[in-house]
Structure formats: C-alpha cells, structure tokens
Design a protein around this motif. Structure first.
Motif, PDB file in Angstrom:
ATOM      1  N   ARG A 138       0.836  -1.198   0.000  1.00 11.04           N
ATOM      2  CA  ARG A 138       0.000   0.000   0.000  1.00 11.04           C
ATOM      3  C   ARG A 138       0.875   1.253   0.000  1.00 11.04           C
ATOM      4  NH1 ARG A 138      -3.568   1.686   5.318  1.00 11.04           N
ATOM      5  NH2 ARG A 138      -4.095   3.821   4.679  1.00 11.04           N
ATOM      6  N   ARG A 139       0.526   2.215  -0.821  1.00 11.03           N
ATOM      7  CA  ARG A 139       1.228   3.493  -0.839  1.00 11.03           C
ATOM      8  C   ARG A 139       0.821   4.300   0.394  1.00 11.03           C
ATOM      9  NH1 ARG A 139       3.512   6.992  -4.930  1.00 11.03           N
ATOM     10  NH2 ARG A 139       3.012   5.380  -6.472  1.00 11.03           N
ATOM     11  N   LEU A 140       1.800   4.826   1.108  1.00 13.99           N
ATOM     12  CA  LEU A 140       1.544   5.627   2.294  1.00 13.99           C
ATOM     13  C   LEU A 140       2.030   7.051   2.098  1.00 13.99           C
ATOM     14  CD1 LEU A 140       2.712   3.147   5.121  1.00 13.99           C
ATOM     15  CD2 LEU A 140       0.401   3.473   4.217  1.00 13.99           C
ATOM     16  N   THR A 141       1.384   7.973   2.794  1.00 10.11           N
ATOM     17  CA  THR A 141       1.872   9.347   2.829  1.00 10.11           C
ATOM     18  C   THR A 141       3.078   9.404   3.760  1.00 10.11           C
ATOM     19  OG1 THR A 141       0.551   9.989   4.753  1.00 10.11           O
ATOM     20  CG2 THR A 141      -0.504  10.151   2.571  1.00 10.11           C
ATOM     21  N   PRO A 142       3.865  10.480   3.715  1.00 13.17           N
ATOM     22  CA  PRO A 142       4.998  10.584   4.637  1.00 13.17           C
ATOM     23  C   PRO A 142       4.593  10.441   6.107  1.00 13.17           C
ATOM     24  CG  PRO A 142       5.235  12.200   2.889  1.00 13.17           C
ATOM     25  CD  PRO A 142       3.885  11.563   2.699  1.00 13.17           C
ATOM     26  N   GLY A 143       3.487  11.068   6.493  1.00 18.12           N
ATOM     27  CA  GLY A 143       3.040  10.951   7.881  1.00 18.12           C
ATOM     28  C   GLY A 143       2.622   9.535   8.231  1.00 18.12           C
ATOM     29  N   GLN A 144       1.936   8.877   7.310  1.00 17.51           N
ATOM     30  CA  GLN A 144       1.535   7.488   7.549  1.00 17.51           C
ATOM     31  C   GLN A 144       2.740   6.571   7.657  1.00 17.51           C
ATOM     32  OE1 GLN A 144      -0.993   7.025   4.094  1.00 17.51           O
ATOM     33  NE2 GLN A 144      -2.881   7.258   5.294  1.00 17.51           N
ATOM     34  N   SER A 145       3.747   6.805   6.841  1.00 20.82           N
ATOM     35  CA  SER A 145       4.921   5.929   6.870  1.00 20.82           C
ATOM     36  C   SER A 145       5.677   6.057   8.179  1.00 20.82           C
ATOM     37  CB  SER A 145       5.834   6.222   5.679  1.00 20.82           C
ATOM     38  OG  SER A 145       6.404   7.509   5.767  1.00 20.82           O
TER      39      SER A 145
END
Length: 299
Positions: free
Chosen positions: A118-125
């Motif tokens: 799944r592609r994550l945003t910087p904050g999610q990662s």
C-alpha cells in the motif's frame, strides 16, 4: 561540540548488484578480511538488477567470519515487522551476534506499490514505522510473559508467540532526515542512519538531526547518548586534498575525526564497490580516526 562517547565503527555500503552474481558477497568478504566492523547493503526489492537484500545478507553471513551485517536500510513496506524480527533473530543466533537491523519507512513508492504494498503518505509511513518497531521489540522480548499484542493502524499482532531473542542486544538503526522521523528515533530507535550525499548542506545538517533526536529522547526519558549517530559517506582517495573527503587517507582521517567530535557521529560507512578503496579505508583511515578521537577524548 557534541560527542556521545560511542565506540567508533567503520563499514562499507555495498550495492547488491545481481551481475556479476557474486560481486556484492565478495566485497563483503574483502571488508571482513580488511578488518572493518560493518558490511551493509542497499535494499530495493523492486529493482531486478539487484539481489534480494535479505537473501544476500544471509549468504554473505555464511561467507564471512567477524564482520557485522545490516541492511542499509530495509524497506519496511515490503518486509512485515514480525518476519523481520524472527529472521534477524535467527540469523543473529546462527552467526554468533553479527546482525543489526537497518530499517527505512519506504521511499520509492511507485516500485513499492508495484510489488503489492500500500502506498503511504509521509506521515503514515512514520506512524507505520513506529508500530513496526513496537512489534519487533515485543517479539524479541521473549522473557516477558504472554503473547505479543500490538493493535496498530498499519500493523497488528494478536496473540503472537514471543521469541526467539537475538544472540546480542541488536540495534535498530533507522534511515531518516525529517523532523517527524527523527523524533521517532529519539523515542524508540537505537540509531540514525542518513547519507552524506542526501544532506543539502553537507555535514552541517547533522546539527539539526542531533537536535531533533536529542530533544525527543529527553522528552521521553531517554539519554540522547542511547541513540548512535551513523553516516553513509562517499568520497575520493587521491594524492592531494581538494575538498571534504577528497584527498589522501590522512585528510580523510582528519575530516572524519572532526565529524565524530563535532557532531557525535560514531559510525562511518563508506559507499564504495571498489575493493582497493575498501581496503584503504580499513587500513589507513579507520585506525587514524580512532587515534585522533581517542587523543582528543583523553585530553
């Protein structure tokens, strides 16, 4: 000046090139025989021109004798944390304590997504990495009663049996540059592992890296010295000094000793696939840096 007092480590940052098929392993053998402390490998599972890094580390571990091995850094979105914990503990036990865990939140998302993650945003990662570290440490903590229970947004472990523990107190070194990730390192990880080539202002950027980590560590009741400062470096050995890390071994030693004493960097990992450069780094630079830093600390 900032000096966290860590012992100095010297290593090499090896490209896991798939052709020639044994090149990366042979470079690890060169580093081992030269007396370096670390052999580390990039991790880009979505690139077919590279070996799978974990398979490579396992093979290189069987071919080497003393050197420690690590990913630099492993792509978390493609490597589940419970599997990372068990695989690292197993190989650490098999090698007598020669494995460290280098971990990254993921950077090349087109390739990561193409492999099914799944592609994550910087904050999610960043949040996902924090959850992963909790899972990994809980799996390793086999002396605690009861199973692992981590209920995160990105990673869950519900009733997972603990263990095995690594053979030694394995470090979790995180590749990071930005404030949120650095603050996570300050509260949860054992080391920060950036690359000099990615620092826009060169070594001067390490002052900001240290501040974010130190402030976060203190806010979370940790000694900032609990976090090792590492650095992937690149340069050129030459007869005459022309710039930072571009000159003879004596200049390299002075440049790196300055980083150790001014910014507290205690692990220098040379990005090179040149056996002669690896050998010169081990034979000429590492001992000289240790001598310079020891003299300054004693004084």
């Amino acid at each position: 000046m900032t000096d966290y007092g860590h012992d100095l480590l010297f290593g090499t940052f090896i490209t896991p090139t798939a052709q020639p098929v044994h090149q990366a392993v042979e470079l690890a053998v060169v580093a081992d025989r030269a007396g370096l402390d670390l052999a580390t490998f990039q991790d880009h599972p979505y690139l077919p021109r590279f070996h799978d890094t974990w398979t490579l580390i396992s093979y290189a571990a069987a071919r080497t004798e003393k050197i420690r091995l690590s990913g630099n850094v492993l792509s978390l979105p493609l490597r589940p944390p419970a599997v990372l914990a068990r695989s690292h503990a197993s190989l650490d036990r098999l090698t007598g304590g020669r494995i460290e865990l280098g971990l990254g939140a993921g950077a090349f998302w087109d390739g990561i997504e193409a492999m099914g993650a799944r592609r994550l945003t910087p904050g999610q990662s960043v949040a996902a990495l924090g959850e992963a570290i909790k899972v990994i440490r809980a799996v390793w903590d086999d002396g605690r009663p009861g199973p692992v229970n981590v209920q995160g947004t990105y990673y869950q472990a519900d009733g997972l049996k603990r263990g095995p523990a690594p053979a030694h107190d394995m470090s979790i070194w995180v590749g990071a540059y930005k404030p949120k990730m650095l603050r996570l390192i300050g509260r949860a990880a054992d080391g920060v592992l950036p690359s000099l080539s990615y620092l826009s202002n060169g070594p001067a950027d390490y002052a900001d890296i240290n501040k974010h980590i130190d402030d976060s560590a203190a806010e979370n009741g940790r000694d900032p010295a609990a976090v090792r400062r590492l650095l992937n470096i690149n340069g050129q050995f030459s007869s005459f000094g022309t710039s930072f890390l571009n000159g003879p071994a004596e200049q390299w030693a002075e440049d790196l000793a300055g980083l150790a004493l001014e910014h507290g960097i205690s692990a220098f990992i040379l990005a090179s696939d040149d056996p002669s450069a690896i050998e010169e780094f081990a034979a000429e630079v590492a001992p000289a840096v240790r001598e310079l830093v020891a003299a300054e600390r004693a004084g």
